[in-house]
Design a protein around this motif. Structure first.
Motif, PDB file in Angstrom:
ATOM      1  N   PRO A 143       0.919  -1.227   0.009  1.00  0.00           N
ATOM      2  CA  PRO A 143      -0.006  -0.016   0.153  1.00  0.00           C
ATOM      3  C   PRO A 143       0.736   1.407   0.005  1.00  0.00           C
ATOM      4  N   ILE A 144       1.993   1.268   0.527  1.00  0.00           N
ATOM      5  CA  ILE A 144       3.052   2.161   0.726  1.00  0.00           C
ATOM      6  C   ILE A 144       3.508   2.637  -0.811  1.00  0.00           C
ATOM      7  N   TYR A 145       3.771   1.314  -1.494  1.00  0.00           N
ATOM      8  CA  TYR A 145       4.366   1.688  -2.842  1.00  0.00           C
ATOM      9  C   TYR A 145       3.099   2.303  -3.762  1.00  0.00           C
ATOM     10  N   ALA A 146       1.890   2.041  -3.427  1.00  0.00           N
ATOM     11  CA  ALA A 146       0.757   2.325  -4.249  1.00  0.00           C
ATOM     12  C   ALA A 146       0.525   3.770  -3.989  1.00  0.00           C
ATOM     13  N   LYS A 147       0.802   4.069  -2.941  1.00  0.00           N
ATOM     14  CA  LYS A 147       0.271   5.402  -2.465  1.00  0.00           C
ATOM     15  C   LYS A 147       1.382   6.709  -2.989  1.00  0.00           C
ATOM     16  N   ALA A 148       2.814   5.745  -2.702  1.00  0.00           N
ATOM     17  CA  ALA A 148       4.030   6.797  -3.540  1.00  0.00           C
ATOM     18  C   ALA A 148       3.749   7.087  -5.157  1.00  0.00           C
ATOM     19  N   ILE A 149       3.128   6.123  -5.807  1.00  0.00           N
ATOM     20  CA  ILE A 149       2.829   6.299  -7.349  1.00  0.00           C
ATOM     21  C   ILE A 149       1.706   7.517  -7.261  1.00  0.00           C
ATOM     22  N   GLU A 150       0.845   7.246  -6.424  1.00  0.00           N
ATOM     23  CA  GLU A 150      -0.530   8.079  -6.500  1.00  0.00           C
ATOM     24  C   GLU A 150       0.189   9.599  -6.344  1.00  0.00           C
ATOM     25  N   HIS A 151       1.073   9.795  -5.439  1.00  0.00           N
ATOM     26  CA  HIS A 151       1.704  11.299  -5.129  1.00  0.00           C
ATOM     27  C   HIS A 151       3.084  11.440  -6.052  1.00  0.00           C
ATOM     28  N   ASN A 152       3.177  10.648  -7.040  1.00  0.00           N
ATOM     29  CA  ASN A 152       4.430  11.010  -7.652  1.00  0.00           C
ATOM     30  C   ASN A 152       5.612  10.995  -6.809  1.00  0.00           C
ATOM     31  N   LEU A 153       5.807  10.134  -5.827  1.00  0.00           N
ATOM     32  CA  LEU A 153       7.165  10.121  -5.101  1.00  0.00           C
ATOM     33  C   LEU A 153       7.876   8.711  -5.517  1.00  0.00           C
ATOM     34  N   LEU A 154       9.147   8.883  -5.780  1.00  0.00           N
ATOM     35  CA  LEU A 154      10.016   7.852  -5.978  1.00  0.00           C
ATOM     36  C   LEU A 154      10.091   7.173  -4.560  1.00  0.00           C
ATOM     37  N   VAL A 155      10.703   5.890  -4.464  1.00  0.00           N
ATOM     38  CA  VAL A 155      10.925   5.259  -3.392  1.00  0.00           C
ATOM     39  C   VAL A 155      12.424   4.596  -3.289  1.00  0.00           C
ATOM     40  N   ALA A 156      13.272   5.202  -2.176  1.00  0.00           N
ATOM     41  CA  ALA A 156      14.724   4.808  -2.110  1.00  0.00           C
ATOM     42  C   ALA A 156      14.599   3.762  -1.090  1.00  0.00           C
ATOM     43  N   LEU A 157      15.111   2.518  -1.746  1.00  0.00           N
ATOM     44  CA  LEU A 157      15.196   1.386  -0.745  1.00  0.00           C
ATOM     45  C   LEU A 157      16.532   0.946  -0.488  1.00  0.00           C
ATOM     46  N   HIS A 158      16.887   0.622   0.678  1.00  0.00           N
ATOM     47  CA  HIS A 158      18.276   0.070   1.113  1.00  0.00           C
ATOM     48  C   HIS A 158      18.360  -1.104   0.665  1.00  0.00           C
ATOM     49  N   THR A 159      19.443  -1.382  -0.222  1.00  0.00           N
ATOM     50  CA  THR A 159      19.878  -2.582  -0.989  1.00  0.00           C
ATOM     51  C   THR A 159      21.164  -2.916  -0.447  1.00  0.00           C
ATOM     52  N   GLY A 160      21.446  -4.456  -0.566  1.00  0.00           N
ATOM     53  CA  GLY A 160      22.645  -4.986  -0.274  1.00  0.00           C
ATOM     54  C   GLY A 160      23.154  -5.060   1.186  1.00  0.00           C
ATOM     55  N   VAL A 161      24.432  -5.001   1.591  1.00  0.00           N
ATOM     56  CA  VAL A 161      24.721  -5.361   3.051  1.00  0.00           C
ATOM     57  C   VAL A 161      24.362  -4.100   3.744  1.00  0.00           C
ATOM     58  N   ASN A 162      24.089  -4.755   5.113  1.00  0.00           N
ATOM     59  CA  ASN A 162      24.063  -3.903   6.205  1.00  0.00           C
ATOM     60  C   ASN A 162      25.025  -4.351   7.230  1.00  0.00           C
ATOM     61  N   TYR A 163      25.335  -3.456   7.937  1.00  0.00           N
ATOM     62  CA  TYR A 163      26.575  -3.937   9.112  1.00  0.00           C
ATOM     63  C   TYR A 163      26.089  -4.305  10.338  1.00  0.00           C
ATOM     64  N   THR A 164      24.665  -4.236  10.619  1.00  0.00           N
ATOM     65  CA  THR A 164      24.278  -4.521  11.930  1.00  0.00           C
ATOM     66  C   THR A 164      24.671  -6.027  11.980  1.00  0.00           C
ATOM     67  N   MET A 165      24.732  -6.410  13.386  1.00  0.00           N
ATOM     68  CA  MET A 165      24.903  -7.734  13.869  1.00  0.00           C
ATOM     69  C   MET A 165      24.009  -8.518  14.224  1.00  0.00           C
ATOM     70  N   ASN A 166      22.893  -8.010  14.163  1.00  0.00           N
ATOM     71  CA  ASN A 166      21.501  -8.648  14.315  1.00  0.00           C
ATOM     72  C   ASN A 166      20.348  -8.552  13.506  1.00  0.00           C
ATOM     73  N   LYS A 167      20.727  -7.845  12.225  1.00  0.00           N
ATOM     74  CA  LYS A 167      19.513  -7.993  11.137  1.00  0.00           C
ATOM     75  C   LYS A 167      19.942  -8.656  10.177  1.00  0.00           C
ATOM     76  N   PRO A 168      19.772  -9.565   9.586  1.00  0.00           N
ATOM     77  CA  PRO A 168      19.885 -10.265   8.385  1.00  0.00           C
ATOM     78  C   PRO A 168      19.624  -9.298   7.248  1.00  0.00           C
ATOM     79  N   MET A 169      20.490  -9.513   6.095  1.00  0.00           N
ATOM     80  CA  MET A 169      20.437  -8.764   4.942  1.00  0.00           C
ATOM     81  C   MET A 169      19.850  -9.234   3.625  1.00  0.00           C
TER      82      MET A 169
END
Length: 293
Positions: A143-169
């Motif tokens: 629903p967030i992606y759909a609403k972003a389209i409705e308002h002509n907003l891009l969505v920047a998504l974190h991709t790839g490695v994150n360096y936390t030690m408790n959150k799988p990437m």
């Protein structure tokens, strides 16, 4: 400053630390970031708006996109307000990307925040699913992606490695963007940090979906051109068929503007590719989002 036709645009800077709400970051979130990127020496009260603008001026950066990104807690509303206020103060130098609350995620609350970001003149949303136990293709985000389209907003998504030690990437593998774009072909996606170590996958997704852009903030560009770094496929394709889908970013203050520009210029990219990377693509994308800078 560069001339108007060759502006340099940093598509990813963090909100200056002096403007961010004070949130305690757990050690398991910060230890390896500090070890790899030296963040404890880079984040702090000295990172002010004046410091950002001064570094941009010294490096010849004409414009920057400020992200309301965060990794812990729920400062989304405060960050959105702070980014909007900063951009309103320096509209010629800065554009803004807002965010949504991910902790104790609520679709209703997130939709409110998307609408408020649009009303505040933001060009997009910054979402980092893995930091909150979610995935890029989590259906709660649809629903967030759909609403972003409705308002002509891009969505920047974190991709790839994150360096936390408790959150799988694994939930930020860029292959998951493929599924999202198949369901939302009108959604403009920026793959923040360009997906390493899944570079072949990132390249394939961008080649398949021309509305997917790759932004290189928070990394040293010299590795993009270094054999054995894992970036070889990206270096080849960004210099040819993906030249219109790449965005210069620093993730300031993680990376220094002058250093990053120097390293990009040393990679031997084709002149028109280098121009597209450093500003041409960003200028076009900002205009696409209805906010010509």
């Amino acid at each position: 400053m560069t001339d108007n036709s060759h502006k340099i645009i940093d598509f990813r800077v963090r909100l200056p630390e002096a403007l961010r709400p004070d949130i305690e970051v757990p050690k398991e979130n910060s230890l390896q970031y500090d070890a790899v990127l030296g963040t404890s020496d880079k984040f702090g009260a000295s990172q002010t708006t004046e410091a950002l603008l001064a570094q941009m001026e010294a490096a010849g950066i004409d414009h920057a996109v400020v992200h309301a990104e965060y990794e812990v807690g729920d400062p989304a509303d405060a960050l959105n307000q702070a980014v909007a206020d900063l951009v309103n103060e320096y509209p010629a130098r800065l554009s803004g990307i807002g965010t949504i609350s991910m902790k104790d995620f609520s679709i209703k609350n997130a939709l409110r925040q998307v609408t408020e970001c649009a009303e505040r003149g933001m060009i997009g949303l910054s979402i980092q699913p893995a930091f909150f136990g979610m995935t890029i293709n989590d259906k709660l985000l649809y629903p967030i992606y759909a609403k972003a389209i409705e308002h002509n907003l891009l969505v920047a998504l974190h991709t790839g490695v994150n360096y936390t030690m408790n959150k799988p990437m694994a939930g930020e593998n860029p292959m998951l963007i493929d599924e999202v774009c198949c369901h939302f072909p009108d959604l403009t996606v920026v793959a923040s940090h360009a997906g390493w170590p899944w570079i072949a996958e990132m390249v394939a997704v961008a080649r398949k979906h021309p509305q997917v852009y790759m932004e290189f903030g928070g990394l040293s560009p010299k590795y993009v051109g270094a054999p054995g770094s894992g970036w070889e496929v990206m270096h080849r394709f960004m210099n040819s068929v993906l030249s219109q889908q790449i965005l210069f970013g620093t993730d300031w203050p993680v990376m220094d503007h002058a250093r990053v520009i120097s390293e990009w210029k040393d990679l031997g990219l084709k002149p028109h590719v280098e121009q597209a990377l450093l500003g041409g693509n960003a200028k076009r994308l900002i205009k696409k989002m209805g906010h010509p800078e």
